[in-house]
Design an enzyme around this catalytic site. Sequence first.
Site, PDB file in Angstrom:
ATOM      1  N   GLY A   1      22.386 -31.829 -50.209  1.00  0.00           N
ATOM      2  CA  GLY A   1      21.992 -30.501 -50.679  1.00  0.00           C
ATOM      3  C   GLY A   1      22.571 -30.167 -52.045  1.00  0.00           C
TER       4      GLY A   1
ATOM      5  N   GLU B   1      20.322 -31.676 -54.413  1.00  0.00           N
ATOM      6  CA  GLU B   1      19.049 -30.939 -54.342  1.00  0.00           C
ATOM      7  C   GLU B   1      19.123 -29.624 -55.123  1.00  0.00           C
ATOM      8  OE1 GLU B   1      19.045 -31.486 -50.006  1.00  0.00           O
ATOM      9  OE2 GLU B   1      16.981 -32.188 -50.242  1.00  0.00           O
TER      10      GLU B   1
END
Length: 698
Positions: free
Chosen positions: A109, A112
């Site tokens: 994440g 991301e």
Amino acid sequence: MVDKKNDINQVVSIEVADDYALICLNNPPVNAASQLLRQGLQDAMAFCTAQSDIKAIAIYGAGRTFVAGADIKEFGKPPQAPFLPELVNTIEQSSTPVISILHGTALGGGLEIALGTHARVGIKGLRLGLPEIHLGLLPGAGGTQRTPRLVGIPAALEMILSGRHVPAAEALELGLIDQLCEGEARDVAINAAKDVLAGRLKTRRTDQITVKPNHAHLDEVEAKLMATQAHLFSPHKCVEAVRASSLPINEGLKVERHAFMECMDTPQRAGLIHAFFGERAVSNIPEAKGAAREIAKIGIIGGGTMGSGIATACLLAGLSVKLLETAQENLDRGRTTITKNLEGAVKRGKLSQDKFDMVLSNLDGSLEISNFSDVDLVIEAAFEDMAIKKEIFTKLDAVCKKGAVLASNTSYLDINEIAAVTKRPEDVIGLHFFSPAHVMKLLEIVVADKTAPDVVATGFALAKKLRKIGVKAGVCDGFIGNRILSYYSKTASYLVLEGASPEQVDQALERFGFAMGPHKVGDLAGLDIGWMTRKRKAATRSKQDRYAGDVADKICENGWFGRKTGQGYYVYDGSDIRPNPEVRTIIEATRTKLGITPKSFTENEIVDRYMTAMISEAVRVLEDKIAARPVDVDMVFLFGYGFPRHRGGPLHYADEIGAEKLIERIETYAKDDDHYWKVPNLLRDMAAQGKKFADLNR
Ligand code: 3H9
């Protein structure tokens, strides 16, 4: 001039200059994207984008790393808004340019979030990756859609399926980051914001890049996965999600979200996350954290496979090693094995060729135990015989310096009895390595009655230095792992006597996830090892225990010890492996002798019996306090016995079955054999109280 820092919440703060803003993420230890961090970042973005005079936003991490991923502790619990995928979209859709400054690690994440920003500046030493696959997941906040947009489908898929950490220079080359520089994250953030304002750093939205479909490559990868990892769920879902990256981004993100939620719901995800935290939990105990003794010089007794493997592991960790043998030729053989092991380490990229000579020069041989007077820690890896061990420890007691740690690598014998021959039992401990010791990650740290706390801490410090998983164990025959192994391995023999074939048992357990079934493992390790143990223990073995070894004994009497003799349960002919027809005859004759009428077993019945046996003895190991917590048993099996990682370990798997069901199974099996199958009291208590093994870890 940058204004004073304003806290958005406990983990996110903003500093505003005339025409740009810095958003600082500060959620130690690894800046995980917890609910608080997501909320803070969302609020910070809302604040910055609402100010018309803020013309650039730079996001950076405080502490040792940028965001190392979603907060794994939140998985398996009800999800809490704001959700990461939407937050990344919000960042991407901001009309104010947003840049991310990446240092330490930008993983999962974390990467991301960075992919949603309009430019990425890496700081030297940075590693980037999408390691979700190791947790039974896939990148679920746009990673499967935005990575291919930046680096193309093949490179993105390789990153996602391997989960590897990509070094900064490679990331720059791939186009995953736009710049690489040196400096403190905040300083770099200020410079990057100014560069954007001055047009020196270009920004662009990742979602506006299109991806060329590459179905041929995706099909090829999927076919390979079907051949090697058909039993795993998330790798196939990764391919499915990356395939959707050539669609418009909103459609691709929908496919990714759906696949991510499917992965989240699997027991594989729960097992792999249990393994992630378990790996860290085993050394997260007070005994491991106390003051340890200084260790630089290691003495190893025995240059056989085990001693040489331990020596290799120590040398690779930068320690100096003195190897003791009884004769020059044994010493030479030990040195040859160690040299070969180190050459293998060079081939596997674990050791650079430049360092090879230096590492090998840290090895010294000796035929005299008196040369051990200066070592800090001795690991005895001599023959598995109590009389020999006692003789060695008596000598060590006489020659070793005060404060030296005296360890035995015994896999079964009583450390208390060994310690008792010395005048310093407080310095004696068991350090049980697994073969090949320079490869296998497990180290059982066997604490005897009188072992001093700093000696236990030294065991854990050594495990860390050797990059092994140290697990505390108590003293009993076989400690945690081998005690459980000697119990459940009989189930494989009973299954064969009662009607299954060895290859059927192996296949069932391989489909369950073990790399090899128990008969193949026996053939690989050498059937003579078990045969010798059975002969040694013949006098004390019960009738049932005796017949568990009947088939294996007969195989060994023919001189068939497995792979090394060309046949065992299987016949080995180059790369061709087939069931040994002679073994079928032996099995049939043994059944007739014991008056057993064979019955048929399904694959599930085989797995259920085998796993129930493993779990039963694991529970007794907990009852006897040989293992302190279920997670300790689980990690022993993951790192020492090839237990499939995605199943989390025998006691994590037991929670999937439930205590009541396990009792029901044991009681059913006991109808045929109440000597072997007994319900552990702890299991009954757990069923009565509705408890899980996970509760005992807390
Ligand atoms: C993800 O991102 C999903 C998204 O795609 C989609 C979401 C919708 N969360 O390893 P260490 C703890 S999935 C919570 O000893 P190191 C760890 O337990 C995530 N906690 O340090 C330990 O706690 P304790 C993808 C975490 O320096 C402490 O931090 N990301 C997390 O040897 C120190 O860790 C990953 O899979 C986390 N994400 O290694 C990365 N990470 O001190 C997982 C760590 O109580 N993390 N902790 O034992 C790592 O690989 C390593 O921790 C890292 C640092 C390389 C970062």
